[in-house]
Design a protein around this motif. Structure first.
Motif, PDB file in Angstrom:
ATOM      1  N   TYR A  76       0.847  -1.191   0.000  1.00  0.00           N
ATOM      2  CA  TYR A  76       0.000   0.000   0.000  1.00  0.00           C
ATOM      3  C   TYR A  76       0.882   1.241   0.000  1.00  0.00           C
ATOM      4  CZ  TYR A  76      -3.418  -3.500   1.162  1.00  0.00           C
ATOM      5  OH  TYR A  76      -4.221  -4.615   1.118  1.00  0.00           O
ATOM      6  N   GLY A  77       0.527   2.217  -0.808  1.00  0.00           N
ATOM      7  CA  GLY A  77       1.347   3.402  -1.003  1.00  0.00           C
ATOM      8  C   GLY A  77       1.136   4.530  -0.023  1.00  0.00           C
ATOM      9  N   ASP A  78       0.101   4.461   0.798  1.00  0.00           N
ATOM     10  CA  ASP A  78      -0.092   5.543   1.766  1.00  0.00           C
ATOM     11  C   ASP A  78      -0.632   4.989   3.079  1.00  0.00           C
ATOM     12  OD1 ASP A  78      -3.073   5.742   1.927  1.00  0.00           O
ATOM     13  OD2 ASP A  78      -2.897   6.337  -0.177  1.00  0.00           O
ATOM     14  N   THR A  79      -0.488   5.797   4.120  1.00  0.00           N
ATOM     15  CA  THR A  79      -0.874   5.345   5.456  1.00  0.00           C
ATOM     16  C   THR A  79      -2.383   5.163   5.599  1.00  0.00           C
ATOM     17  OG1 THR A  79      -0.854   7.621   6.260  1.00  0.00           O
ATOM     18  CG2 THR A  79       1.145   6.312   6.600  1.00  0.00           C
ATOM     19  N   THR A  80      -3.170   5.846   4.796  1.00  0.00           N
ATOM     20  CA  THR A  80      -4.628   5.687   4.879  1.00  0.00           C
ATOM     21  C   THR A  80      -5.016   4.246   4.563  1.00  0.00           C
ATOM     22  OG1 THR A  80      -4.951   7.988   4.239  1.00  0.00           O
ATOM     23  CG2 THR A  80      -6.841   6.526   4.006  1.00  0.00           C
TER      24      THR A  80
END
Length: 125
Positions: A20-24
């Motif tokens: 996954y590319g972002d913390t969200t």
């Protein structure tokens, strides 16, 4: 089935894991994992209460968990080695070091718990 679930299922079929590319997205997955685990924990507690009638009855489950955690700790050691060899950011390496250390500490504690169950073998306590 959600789109993410379908994508994850397809990836798993080929032995791939999704990144996954972002913390969200990571936070959403962490929340989902926690909710699933805590939902199952209620059932586990009820089953364990009925099943674990003495200290020795606890031992197989503790040994199983220790084995899984040891496998995971050794897997994570490999991840850590790869991270170091590839020169990943120091924060990533430090977090992985913490996780590996903690996982090994947990295996020691679980081994101690398994040994403790033998002290009460057959005593009903």
């Amino acid at each position: 089935m959600t789109r993410r679930s379908l994508m994850d299922a397809a990836a798993a079929r080929f032995g791939w894991r999704r990144a996954y590319g972002d913390t969200t997205e990571v936070d959403a997955l962490l929340t989902e994992q926690s909710e699933t685990a805590y939902t199952a924990a209620t059932e586990h507690a009820a089953l364990a209460t009925g099943k674990n009638h003495d200290a020795l009855a606890v031992q197989p489950g503790v040994l199983d968990v220790r084995g899984r955690i040891l496998d995971d700790a050794l897997y994570l050691e490999g991840v850590l080695t790869g991270a170091r060899n590839r020169g990943l950011p120091s924060e990533v390496i430090e977090r992985l070091e913490d996780v590996v250390d903690h996982a090994h500490e947990l295996t020691v504690l679980l081994a101690d718990a398994a040994r403790a169950t033998t002290a009460y073998a057959g005593s009903g306590n």
